[in-house]
Design a protein around this motif. Sequence first.
Motif, mmCIF file in Angstrom:
data_model
loop_
_atom_site.group_PDB
_atom_site.id
_atom_site.type_symbol
_atom_site.label_atom_id
_atom_site.label_comp_id
_atom_site.label_asym_id
_atom_site.label_seq_id
_atom_site.Cartn_x
_atom_site.Cartn_y
_atom_site.Cartn_z
ATOM 1 N N UNK A 198 -8.376 -0.077 -5.377
ATOM 2 C CA UNK A 198 -9.095 0.150 -6.647
ATOM 3 C C UNK A 198 -9.764 1.511 -6.741
ATOM 4 N N UNK A 199 -9.560 2.379 -5.749
ATOM 5 C CA UNK A 199 -10.305 3.648 -5.742
ATOM 6 C C UNK A 199 -9.764 4.656 -6.760
ATOM 7 N N UNK A 200 -8.589 4.439 -7.289
ATOM 8 C CA UNK A 200 -8.113 5.204 -8.446
ATOM 9 C C UNK A 200 -8.251 4.374 -9.720
ATOM 10 N N UNK A 201 -7.808 3.120 -9.652
ATOM 11 C CA UNK A 201 -7.778 2.276 -10.861
ATOM 12 C C UNK A 201 -9.183 2.093 -11.447
ATOM 13 N N UNK A 202 -10.163 1.808 -10.599
ATOM 14 C CA UNK A 202 -11.508 1.524 -11.129
ATOM 15 C C UNK A 202 -12.151 2.765 -11.737
ATOM 16 N N UNK A 203 -11.806 3.946 -11.183
ATOM 17 C CA UNK A 203 -12.338 5.188 -11.761
ATOM 18 C C UNK A 203 -11.791 5.330 -13.183
ATOM 19 N N UNK A 204 -10.495 5.086 -13.337
ATOM 20 C CA UNK A 204 -9.873 5.227 -14.662
ATOM 21 C C UNK A 204 -10.454 4.229 -15.661
ATOM 22 N N UNK A 250 10.968 3.874 13.260
ATOM 23 C CA UNK A 250 10.080 4.064 12.104
ATOM 24 C C UNK A 250 8.940 3.048 12.108
ATOM 25 N N UNK A 251 7.963 3.337 11.284
ATOM 26 C CA UNK A 251 6.847 2.413 11.084
ATOM 27 C C UNK A 251 6.985 1.850 9.676
ATOM 28 N N UNK A 252 6.930 0.540 9.579
ATOM 29 C CA UNK A 252 6.913 -0.078 8.246
ATOM 30 C C UNK A 252 5.448 -0.333 7.904
ATOM 31 N N UNK A 253 4.937 0.509 7.018
ATOM 32 C CA UNK A 253 3.511 0.490 6.697
ATOM 33 C C UNK A 253 3.293 -0.281 5.405
ATOM 34 N N UNK A 254 2.593 -1.396 5.483
ATOM 35 C CA UNK A 254 2.297 -2.178 4.281
ATOM 36 C C UNK A 254 1.588 -1.311 3.250
ATOM 37 N N UNK A 255 1.856 -1.571 1.974
ATOM 38 C CA UNK A 255 1.359 -0.688 0.905
ATOM 39 C C UNK A 255 -0.152 -0.559 0.899
ATOM 40 N N UNK A 256 -0.873 -1.596 1.340
ATOM 41 C CA UNK A 256 -2.341 -1.559 1.242
ATOM 42 C C UNK A 256 -3.040 -1.267 2.564
ATOM 43 N N UNK A 257 -2.296 -0.867 3.588
ATOM 44 C CA UNK A 257 -2.958 -0.514 4.861
ATOM 45 C C UNK A 257 -3.924 0.638 4.572
ATOM 46 N N UNK A 258 -5.217 0.466 4.854
ATOM 47 C CA UNK A 258 -6.160 1.530 4.496
ATOM 48 C C UNK A 258 -6.033 2.753 5.412
ATOM 49 N N UNK A 259 -6.480 3.886 4.885
ATOM 50 C CA UNK A 259 -6.421 5.136 5.662
ATOM 51 C C UNK A 259 -7.130 4.987 7.007
ATOM 52 N N UNK A 260 -8.244 4.255 7.020
ATOM 53 C CA UNK A 260 -9.011 4.142 8.268
ATOM 54 C C UNK A 260 -8.166 3.462 9.356
ATOM 55 N N UNK A 261 -7.320 2.504 8.982
ATOM 56 C CA UNK A 261 -6.462 1.840 9.981
ATOM 57 C C UNK A 261 -5.377 2.796 10.482
ATOM 58 N N UNK A 292 -14.173 5.188 1.010
ATOM 59 C CA UNK A 292 -12.893 5.264 0.293
ATOM 60 C C UNK A 292 -11.745 5.056 1.282
ATOM 61 N N UNK A 293 -11.873 5.593 2.473
ATOM 62 C CA UNK A 293 -10.786 5.447 3.472
ATOM 63 C C UNK A 293 -10.636 4.000 3.924
ATOM 64 N N UNK A 294 -11.715 3.220 3.823
ATOM 65 C CA UNK A 294 -11.619 1.792 4.162
ATOM 66 C C UNK A 294 -10.951 0.979 3.072
ATOM 67 N N UNK A 295 -10.939 1.500 1.847
ATOM 68 C CA UNK A 295 -10.360 0.753 0.724
ATOM 69 C C UNK A 295 -8.975 1.277 0.336
ATOM 70 N N UNK A 296 -8.876 2.596 0.202
ATOM 71 C CA UNK A 296 -7.649 3.191 -0.343
ATOM 72 C C UNK A 296 -6.538 3.253 0.690
ATOM 73 N N UNK A 297 -5.300 3.277 0.183
ATOM 74 C CA UNK A 297 -4.155 3.346 1.090
ATOM 75 C C UNK A 297 -3.005 4.123 0.482
#
Length: 296
Positions: free
Chosen positions: A28-34, A63-74, A98-103
Amino acid sequence: MDFLRPASWEEALAAKAEHPTAVPIAGGTDVMVEINFDHRRPEYLLDLNRIGELSEWEVGRRSVRLGASVPYSAIMEHLRTELPGLALASHTVASPQIRNRGGVGGNLGTASPAGDAHPALLAAGCEVEAESVRGTRLIPIDAFYTGVKRNALEPDELIRAVHIRKADGPQQYSKVGTRNAMVIAVCAFGIALHPETRTVRTGIGSAAPTPVRAKEAEEFLNAALEEGGFWENGKIITPAIAKQFAALASGACNPIDDVRGTAKYRRHAVGIMARRTLGWTWEQYRGAGRTLEGAA
Ligand SMILES: Cc1cc2nc3c(=O)[nH]c(=O)nc-3n(C[C@H](O)[C@H](O)[C@H](O)COP(=O)(O)OP(=O)(O)OC[C@H]3O[C@@H](n4cnc5c(N)ncnc54)[C@H](O)[C@@H]3O)c2cc1C
């Protein structure tokens, strides 16, 4: 505004098929701002937060299969070895909150030319796993960005994961901003050495309508490294090669003047970042990096 809360991936796909204008929301770190700024007033919000698998990743052989919502902090904490460029880019995103939420899925969804994941993804090489009730397709990252804040997703598609090539050599990420943290890139540059294929790949952020690779710079450098036997002998890259690489990277930009910087400054800065990151990665390769598999 209706809030759709699917409990499974299948339910999410069905909801997107039924309501193609529904706006997915992950961190939601882009969507909620909008929404807060009234830039967007969607009829439906499609909340993906109950779908646990989107926050998971799998490390495969190549390769790494990275789920779409894996946060930056992970990514920073757990995938530094496999995805060093993306981990470095993640460090530069906003703040810990933001890094804990956004991915990465959200960064791809927004497809802003200034998104920090993009140069790292372009340099590493990856495919976006897009899915709808009609089926799954893998979109090569080079074909994903289709215009300013536009991407190749169909209205009924969601991003499930991103398949990113595991690093086979050093990677770097450099970003120019007006301060050190909480800053959108004035411009950015990602580079990945791929000793296995004896190629170098790049990614440029915030210096063209979409994230782009500096393809001519890559081709020039790949030929120069091959011709001089650099991959085998690990010699220092000559200043002339580095300079030409930087000039071609600069030439790959198609920037605009805006509040964050002028087009002229962006072109200049991308050239500087290209030369520096090439130097850093090559030094790593000449040292520890050259013992990597495939580089012998
Ligand atoms: C204060 C602040 C600072 C910021 N700083 C930076 C920064 O330094 N660098 C940077 O790159 N970004 C920055 N951002 C932007 C934002 O944090 C990133 O773009 C982040 O990656 C978005 O991820 P998210 O999960 O929060 O996306 P969301 O806001 O949930 O979604 C973003 C977009 O992607 C779509 N989407 C999300 N998930 C999916 C999916 N699975 N399938 C299809 N579409 C999907 C949404 O519909 C939406 O269009 C900042 C934002 C804020 C508020």
